[in-house]
Each structure stands twice: as structure tokens, then as C-alpha cells.
Design a protein around this motif. Structure first.
Motif: not given
Length: 526
Positions: A301-313
Motif C-alpha cells: 500500500s505504501i509502495q503505491a503511494k510512493l510510486l504516485r509521488a515519483l511519477q508526478s513529482g
């Protein structure tokens, strides 16, 4: 002045205009000086903060290169550094000599008798010291003062030339001791220096130099204790973000219920206990580097939120609707095989590919050869400061034991083992001695482990498996035969390295990512 002096002078001056690496330049300088002023040992040490770091030496033991001499704890070096004139110490001087027990081919208990040296200044700022040592009293009685001063001036010119011609290397070696942000919750800092000159470490340093100047995300892979955090710091300090913050977060110690808040921050009242607004690690690292240690321990679940941050900045504090844009470079580290974690469904494939744009594999200590002695010298010099003793030295037998041990815990295990050994040696020999010798019994290494390591280090011809040739019955064309031979060779190398893909890739001369793609193509990924 003698003709020998003028020949030496000509050699040193000629090197000033040559474009050669700084390390080679310093070695050639010391060779010339020793030829002019015969002695048993000579060293060139650079001042870094409050420590003097050996850059080149003649006649001293190998582990000297890994030592760092704290100026305040070595009165002879302190006196040299603070004098603008050459200094010679009396043979019966009561000041402890930092090189006692470090001169090659001498008894461990024998003290240096004749010692002299000089401070080196560049642009009116102290740069370091040049030291000369001899075992025989009176060796330096007839040194011509004018010749000595001339050599000191040429040494300073050589140092300045090295700094100018090797500016990139100098920048890489330069350590930024203070960052603009918390390195972790305890506020503890760490150096970015990587001790070692073995082939695997040289290759790793080159890879770091390449990727550091880019904006790419880096995934640092390696066994527990190999120094992944040091690699992450070095990437930051060599990057264009070095003036910005380096922020670290240990994902393995991050409870899932507060992980989102730690990464992205929260506003007051967002959850029970949120009594004030708080910035997360992404905000603190804005303009710098965020080091995600043990990234493989994050929940899905935290991986998914981290991915969104990395994708969008963009990040969003817990409890706030408005997103915040941040400029952060990601360096992640893991001791797991994340590709296997992806295959097992424990790590998101899209996050893995986002993080591993440029993977780096840190070699285990058992593959680094005599780097072990350099690391030992570095660790023992630190132990001397912590334990407030002088002259922690390794016997030759102890050095050989360190080289023969397999080091399952890597550099961290080496540091802990040496600290225990130092305490045992101090207890048995007393802390008031100028030299405290660490012997094999102080190390406490198991004889069976040493025997196993020696066998692995030098396998006999009989112990190596034969790779069967490919027959016409097995493959009817060259491509199939080549694939079959590669498959058999890779299987054997993986068995030899106990399934360690990074080690196997290094032995075969392949980059880690190319090696994994080859495993997939050949059907060996499992």
C-alpha cells in the motif's frame, strides 16, 4: 648542491607539466625525495578537517593507507602542521611517533629513531605534511637546509599541479561534512569516503562517478553490511545536488501506520496525535537527495503511494487536499533481490522499474582482497580515538586471518570484530603502552571458517566442474549450441557463488541488468 640533487630537481620539475593522475604524481614525488634523502619511510599526508589522510607513502605497511591520523591526538604531526619551518625531532623525544610499528620489515616493538618533516601550504593555507623517518639515529644530520627547503617548495608545487590537473578527482574525494537537513531522526552524520582500491571497488567508484552527475534514480543492491549507505552518500556528494540536503529514511524501521506521514508529512488534526503540521522527508529533501534504505521492506500500500509521488513529482500531506511539488532525486537500497520479490508479488513491478533506472551492486567484502587491510587500518584508527589508546596494530598472523575469513557480515562485521579485538588486546597488554598488538587470539575467528575461506579463495583444479562440450545431437545450429553452452556455464558460475547473481555477473564480465536479461532469455531466472 650536488649533481644528484640537480638530477632529482629536474625529474620533479619535469613531472609538473605532465598530465598524470594525482596518485601516480605523488608516488613519483616520494620516490625522488627518498632517492635524495635516504630514509626508511616517507609519507605525504593531506589535511581533511581535523585529520591527516595518507595519499602516498614509501616504506610503511599497507594498512597505513586506510588510517586517518587525528591531528590533536598525534603531537608530532600537530607540531609539523603548525610550523612554517622544517622540524626535526630528537632521537630521544618523548612525543609518541604515529608510525611506530608501521615501518615495513621492522620488529613491531621497534620505535622510529630519526624523524623530521614539514608542513605544506597552498595559497597560504595549510594543505598537509611531508614526513621522513629513519630507524638509525643521525640519518638526517647532513641534510643541506637549502636543498630541503627547495624540495618542500617543489612538493607544494606538485600538490597544486595535481589539484589543478585532476580537479574532478579532487572534487570526488572532497567530503562535505555538513548537510542542510537531518540525515536521520538522531541527526547523526556519516562520511562518504569509500575505502578500497580492489578491482570491484574501482569499478563501483567509476559507476558512481558516471551516475552521480545525472538525474537518474539509483538502486543500490548488496548484502547486509557491505556499505550501501556509504554508496548513497557518495552519489549525493558527487552530484550537482551536493549543496542540497541528503535525507535518509530507514524503510525497515517504518511502521505502516505512520509511513505515509513520515514520507509526505501531515497537517494538524489529520489523525490522532497530529498536534501540529509536520513536513515529511520528501519536503525536507527538496532540492537534494532522498535515500530510501531497505526499500524492499515497504508494504504494497505504501509502495503505491510512493510510486504516485515519483511519477508526478508531487506529494500530498496527510489531511491536506492541495498537492505540493518537490524536486527530489531518489537513491534506494536493498539487500533483497527485488526482481525475485516482484515475481513473488511482494514488490510492485512498476515501482521496481522506476527505482532501478541505474542499478549499482556493492561487492561483498570477501571479494575485495586486500581492501580488508585498508578498512582495518581505518577502523583501528577510529578505535584508538574512541578507546583513548595509542598504536593499535595488527600482527602479520592477524592480518592473514582477516584476509582468509569469508565475512558473512561484511564491513559491519569487520568493524565490530576489530572493536572487540582491540578491547581484548588492551585488556591483556595494558592501555598505557605505545603499541598494542592485536593477535589472532584477540580476533576470535573460528579455525573452520578460516579453512573454508582459504579453500574457496584458491580452489583446486579437481574441485572445479567440467563444462561439457555441446554435441551435434544436442544442437543442430550455432545459435542453439551457443545458448546451451552459455546456460551450462552460467549454471556452474551461479553454483560456485551460491546463487549470488551480482557476483556471477562480475565474474563473467557482465553488467548486472544485462546478466539478468540473459538469465531470462536462457530460461534461468528461477
Amino acid at each position: 648542491m650536488t649533481s644528484n640533487f640537480f638530477r632529482t630537481l629536474t625529474t620533479i620539475v619535469a613531472d609538473l607539466s605532465r598530465d598524470i593522475p594525482a596518485e601516480q604524481r605523488y608516488r613519483q614525488l616520494l620516490d625522488a625525495i627518498v632517492g635524495l634523502f635516504p630514509c626508511d619511510a616517507a609519507a605525504l599526508l593531506k589535511l581533511e578537517g581535523t585529520q591527516l589522510r595518507p595519499l602516498a607513502f614509501e616504506g610503511l605497511t599497507t594498512d597505513t593507507l586506510g588510517r586517518r591520523f587525528e591531528v590533536a591526538e598525534h603531537p608530532r604531526l600537530q607540531r609539523l602542521l603548525h610550523s612554517r619551518q622544517p622540524v626535526r625531532f630528537e632521537a630521544d623525544s618523548r612525543l609518541p611517533d604515529p608510525y611506530d610499528g608501521l615501518v615495513e620489515d621492522q620488529d613491531m616493538e621497534l620505535h622510529v629513531h630519526d624523524c623530521m618533516g614539514a608542513s605544506l601550504y597552498i595559497d597560504d593555507k595549510p594543505w598537509g605534511v611531508l614526513t621522513l623517518d629513519a630507524m638509525d639515529t643521525g640519518t638526517f644530520d647532513n641534510i643541506d637546509d637549502t636543498e630541503l627547503r627547495t624540495v618542500i617548495s617543489l612538493t607544494e608545487a606538485t600538490v597544486k599541479a595535481a589539484a589543478r590537473m585532476d580537479a574532478l578527482a579532487a572534487k570526488a574525494e572532497h567530503q562535505l561534512m555538513v548537510t542542510k537537513a537531518l540525515l536521520d531522526e538522531k541527526g547523526a552524520g556519516a562520511e562518504s569516503e569509500m575505502i578500497g582500491s580492489s578491482d570491484p571497488m574501482t569499478e563501483l567508484k567509476q559507476e558512481i562517478s558516471v551516475v552521480a552527475q545525472s538525474h537518474l534514480s539509483v538502486l543500490v543492491e548488496g548484502e547486509t553490511g557491505v556499505g550501501k549507505e556509504v554508496v548513497a552518500r557518495r552519489i549525493h556528494f558527487q552530484s550537482q545536488r551536493s549543496q542540497g540536503p541528503l535525507v535518509q529514511i530507514n524503510c525497515a524501521a517504518l511502521p505502516e501506520n505512520i509511513a505515509e506521514s513520515e514520507l509526505f508529512g501531515h497537517i494538524r488534526g489529520a489523525f490522532s496525535g497530529a498536534s501540529a503540521d509536520r513536513a515529511g522527508k520528501f519536503e525536507i529533501a527538496d532540492g537534494g537527495t532522498l535515500f530510501l534504505d531497505e526499500i524492499g521492506e515497504l508494504s504494497l500500500s505504501i509502495q503505491a503511494k510512493l510510486l504516485r509521488a515519483l511519477q508526478s513529482g508531487e506529494i500530498q500531506r496527510v489531511g491536506r487536499d492541495k498537492p505540493l511539488r518537490v524536486d527530489v532525486r531518489i537513491v534506494a537500497a536493498t539487500n533483497r533481490d527485488l526482481q525475485q520479490e516482484v515475481n513473488a508479488g511482494r514488490f510492485r513491478a512498476d515501482l521496481y522499474h522506476r527505482l532501478s533506472v541505474y542499478p549499482l551492486s556493492v561487492p561483498p567484502l570477501r571479494e575485495r582482497g586486500k581492501d580488508i587491510l585498508l578498512l582495518a587500518g581505518y577502523a583501528l584508527e577510529a578505535d584508538q580515538r574512541r578507546l583513548r589508546v595509542q598504536g593499535l596494530r595488527l600482527s602479520e598472523e592477524a592480518k592473514q586471518n582477516l584476509l582468509n575469513y569469508p565475512w558473512p557480515g561484511n564491513v559491519r562485521e569487520l568493524n565490530h570484530l576489530l572493536s572487540r579485538a582491540a578491547l581484548r588486546a588492551i585488556s591483556s597488554q595494558g592501555r598505557d603502552r605505545n603499541i598494542i598488538i592485536i593477535r589472532p587470539n584477540h580476533l576470535g575467528l573460528d579455525a573452520s571458517d578460516l579453512g573454508t575461506a582459504q579453500a574457496e579463495a584458491a580452489p583446486s583444479a579437481e574441485s572445479q566442474e567440467f563444462i561439457p562440450a555441446v554435441s551435434l545431437e544436442e544442437a543442430t545450429n550455432l545459435k542453439d549450441a551457443t545458448d546451451l553452452f552459455q546456460r551450462r556455464l552460467i549454471e556452474q558460475v551461479l553454483i560456485h557463488h551460491r546463487g549470488n547473481q551480482a557476483a556471477a555477473a562480475r565474474q563473467l564480465g557482465l553488467h548486472r541488468s544485462n546478466f539478468y536479461r540473459l538469465l531470462q532469455r536462457l530460461g534461468l531466472k528461477e
